[in-house]
Motif scaffolding. Structure first.
Motif, PDB file in Angstrom:
ATOM      1  N   SER A   1      10.798  46.909  40.755  1.00 43.73           N
ATOM      2  CA  SER A   1      11.961  46.744  39.896  1.00 43.73           C
ATOM      3  C   SER A   1      12.879  45.706  40.515  1.00 43.73           C
ATOM      4  O   SER A   1      13.301  45.859  41.662  1.00 43.73           O
ATOM      5  N   ALA A   2      13.179  44.650  39.769  1.00 45.66           N
ATOM      6  CA  ALA A   2      13.971  43.543  40.312  1.00 45.66           C
ATOM      7  C   ALA A   2      14.430  42.655  39.172  1.00 45.66           C
ATOM      8  O   ALA A   2      14.050  42.855  38.013  1.00 45.66           O
ATOM      9  N   LYS A   3      15.260  41.658  39.501  1.00 46.77           N
ATOM     10  CA  LYS A   3      15.653  40.654  38.516  1.00 46.77           C
ATOM     11  C   LYS A   3      15.602  39.281  39.163  1.00 46.77           C
ATOM     12  O   LYS A   3      16.097  39.089  40.280  1.00 46.77           O
ATOM     13  N   VAL A   4      14.972  38.337  38.462  1.00 52.85           N
ATOM     14  CA  VAL A   4      14.866  36.952  38.928  1.00 52.85           C
ATOM     15  C   VAL A   4      15.376  36.036  37.822  1.00 52.85           C
ATOM     16  O   VAL A   4      15.519  36.452  36.662  1.00 52.85           O
ATOM     17  N   GLY A   5      15.632  34.800  38.175  1.00 52.29           N
ATOM     18  CA  GLY A   5      16.063  33.837  37.169  1.00 52.29           C
ATOM     19  C   GLY A   5      14.918  33.447  36.257  1.00 52.29           C
ATOM     20  O   GLY A   5      13.746  33.448  36.656  1.00 52.29           O
TER      21      GLY A   5
ATOM     22  N   ARG B   1       9.535  32.802  37.698  1.00 51.32           N
ATOM     23  CA  ARG B   1       8.235  33.034  37.060  1.00 51.32           C
ATOM     24  C   ARG B   1       7.111  32.970  38.083  1.00 51.32           C
ATOM     25  O   ARG B   1       6.124  33.716  37.996  1.00 51.32           O
ATOM     26  N   GLN B   2       7.257  32.103  39.084  1.00 45.96           N
ATOM     27  CA  GLN B   2       6.249  32.023  40.140  1.00 45.96           C
ATOM     28  C   GLN B   2       6.225  33.306  40.968  1.00 45.96           C
ATOM     29  O   GLN B   2       5.159  33.797  41.351  1.00 45.96           O
ATOM     30  N   MET B   3       7.395  33.868  41.237  1.00 45.37           N
ATOM     31  CA  MET B   3       7.450  35.104  41.996  1.00 45.37           C
ATOM     32  C   MET B   3       6.745  36.243  41.263  1.00 45.37           C
ATOM     33  O   MET B   3       6.014  37.034  41.872  1.00 45.37           O
ATOM     34  N   ILE B   4       6.936  36.315  39.961  1.00 43.00           N
ATOM     35  CA  ILE B   4       6.250  37.336  39.170  1.00 43.00           C
ATOM     36  C   ILE B   4       4.743  37.131  39.235  1.00 43.00           C
ATOM     37  O   ILE B   4       3.972  38.088  39.409  1.00 43.00           O
ATOM     38  N   SER B   5       4.325  35.881  39.138  1.00 45.59           N
ATOM     39  CA  SER B   5       2.896  35.561  39.204  1.00 45.59           C
ATOM     40  C   SER B   5       2.288  35.968  40.549  1.00 45.59           C
ATOM     41  O   SER B   5       1.192  36.539  40.607  1.00 45.59           O
ATOM     42  N   VAL B   6       3.023  35.699  41.624  1.00 51.02           N
ATOM     43  CA  VAL B   6       2.539  36.060  42.959  1.00 51.02           C
ATOM     44  C   VAL B   6       2.415  37.574  43.098  1.00 51.02           C
ATOM     45  O   VAL B   6       1.432  38.092  43.641  1.00 51.02           O
ATOM     46  N   MET B   7       3.405  38.304  42.606  1.00 46.80           N
ATOM     47  CA  MET B   7       3.335  39.771  42.664  1.00 46.80           C
ATOM     48  C   MET B   7       2.113  40.284  41.908  1.00 46.80           C
ATOM     49  O   MET B   7       1.419  41.196  42.360  1.00 46.80           O
ATOM     50  N   GLN B   8       1.848  39.702  40.761  1.00 48.40           N
ATOM     51  CA  GLN B   8       0.689  40.116  39.964  1.00 48.40           C
ATOM     52  C   GLN B   8      -0.626  39.819  40.691  1.00 48.40           C
ATOM     53  O   GLN B   8      -1.579  40.589  40.583  1.00 48.40           O
ATOM     54  N   GLU B   9      -0.654  38.720  41.435  1.00 37.66           N
ATOM     55  CA  GLU B   9      -1.853  38.394  42.220  1.00 37.66           C
ATOM     56  C   GLU B   9      -2.127  39.450  43.285  1.00 37.66           C
ATOM     57  O   GLU B   9      -3.271  39.669  43.680  1.00 37.66           O
TER      58      GLU B   9
ATOM     59  N   GLU C   1       2.588  45.963  39.790  1.00 37.01           N
ATOM     60  CA  GLU C   1       3.026  46.059  38.405  1.00 37.01           C
ATOM     61  C   GLU C   1       4.417  45.440  38.273  1.00 37.01           C
ATOM     62  O   GLU C   1       5.325  45.775  39.039  1.00 37.01           O
ATOM     63  N   THR C   2       4.600  44.555  37.302  1.00 38.96           N
ATOM     64  CA  THR C   2       5.849  43.786  37.202  1.00 38.96           C
ATOM     65  C   THR C   2       6.585  43.999  35.885  1.00 38.96           C
ATOM     66  O   THR C   2       7.478  43.222  35.545  1.00 38.96           O
ATOM     67  N   LYS C   3       6.261  45.066  35.152  1.00 38.89           N
ATOM     68  CA  LYS C   3       6.931  45.253  33.860  1.00 38.89           C
ATOM     69  C   LYS C   3       8.416  45.560  34.015  1.00 38.89           C
ATOM     70  O   LYS C   3       9.177  45.439  33.051  1.00 38.89           O
ATOM     71  N   HIS C   4       8.837  45.956  35.231  1.00 37.83           N
ATOM     72  CA  HIS C   4      10.251  46.220  35.483  1.00 37.83           C
ATOM     73  C   HIS C   4      10.922  45.087  36.264  1.00 37.83           C
ATOM     74  O   HIS C   4      11.999  45.269  36.822  1.00 37.83           O
ATOM     75  N   VAL C   5      10.272  43.927  36.321  1.00 39.30           N
ATOM     76  CA  VAL C   5      10.898  42.724  36.877  1.00 39.30           C
ATOM     77  C   VAL C   5      11.452  41.927  35.698  1.00 39.30           C
ATOM     78  O   VAL C   5      10.699  41.480  34.837  1.00 39.30           O
ATOM     79  N   HIS C   6      12.759  41.763  35.669  1.00 43.05           N
ATOM     80  CA  HIS C   6      13.429  41.172  34.509  1.00 43.05           C
ATOM     81  C   HIS C   6      13.798  39.719  34.775  1.00 43.05           C
ATOM     82  O   HIS C   6      14.175  39.346  35.889  1.00 43.05           O
TER      83      HIS C   6
END
Length: 272
Positions: free
Chosen positions: A14-18, A24-32, A36-41
């Motif tokens: 659970s987090a928030k990024v710009g 968007r790159q950070m979300i992609s890295v987490m998914q790699e 689970e990133t459905k709570h990353v806003h």
């Protein structure tokens, strides 16, 4: 932000990024990493928070922060998290004890996790350049989390800062009195001090030649939580904790052998 360890090894963040290339790159890295990133806003009004890391010759580092979207994570957004099936909720404070909606979101999630009987893990993650003259509020809020956490990971610097003591021995005694749960104080190449059931133990690490210590503490706490998943912390004896901390020490040490935490984490399964 808070990371949630769910039964079966699944991790949700659970987090928030710009809403920018970095976020968007950070979300992609987490998914790699199968997080689970459905709570990353994504926040279109703020840029992604940056931490600029400077490396020293011995692999130690210094941080400079440019804070942005992480502060805007709200109570409503963390209230949407379904804790059913979740075993451990981890709080890595860093910026969460500063001003902004994130602060209230942290407390609301902690209170709900506690009410629902979830195990709570806490890492104060102190950074001097973030708090400056706000150290008293960092100490006050850290103590609140320490008194409710089932597991806490600290550095020796954080242990002395939060307990307002001058030696590791004094800090350990204070933490044994403060913490109802288990705590681990990472000591670099000296290993880890484990506080458990009114006693403390030093658990050695393995020798490595450090290249970059960034992420070593995160690797340590992540390895502990991975091993705790599905277990009741209160039921574990010293033998169980010793084994878990030995493995976590290896994870932290091996992380120091690579340049960059994300690169190091790719190799951990094969190196411990």
């Amino acid at each position: 932000a808070a990371a949630i360890g769910a039964l079966g090894g699944q991790v949700s963040l659970s987090a928030k990024v710009g809403n920018d290339p970095f976020g968007r790159q950070m979300i992609s890295v987490m998914q790699e990493f199968n997080v689970e990133t459905k709570h990353v806003h994504l926040d279109s009004k703020s840029f992604t928070t940056f931490a600029f890391v400077s490396l020293m010759l011995d692999g130690e580092r210094d941080f400079v922060f440019n804070r942005g979207a992480d502060a805007e994570l709200t109570e409503a957004e963390v209230a949407a998290i379904d804790l059913k099936g979740v075993n451990i909720v981890h709080f890595g404070s860093a910026t969460a004890f500063l001003s902004g909606p994130l602060n209230a979101a942290y407390y609301s999630l902690k209170d709900r996790a506690k009410k629902d009987g979830k195990s709570i893990s806490f890492d104060p993650n102190y950074r001097h350049l973030l708090f400056g003259d706000k150290i008293p509020t960092f100490i006050k809020q850290s103590l609140l989390f320490l008194k409710e956490a089932d597991f806490t990971k600290l550095s020796d610097e954080e242990a002395m800062l939060i307990t307002e003591t001058e030696t590791l021995e004094e800090a350990t005694e204070a933490l044994l009195a403060i913490c109802p749960g288990v705590f681990a104080i990472t000591l670099g190449k000296e290993g880890t001090l484990l506080g458990l059931a009114g006693k403390n133990y030093i658990i050695p690490s393995i020798p490595v030649k450090p290249v970059d210590t960034t992420g070593a503490g995160d690797a340590f706490v992540g390895a502990v939580l991975y091993q705790l998943d599905g277990l009741k912390i209160q039921d574990l004896d010293f033998a169980a904790w010793k084994k878990m901390v030995e493995n976590a020490n290896k994870a932290g040490a091996r992380t120091c052998e690579y340049l960059g935490a994300m690169e190091a984490f790719k190799h951990l399964n094969n190196s411990i």
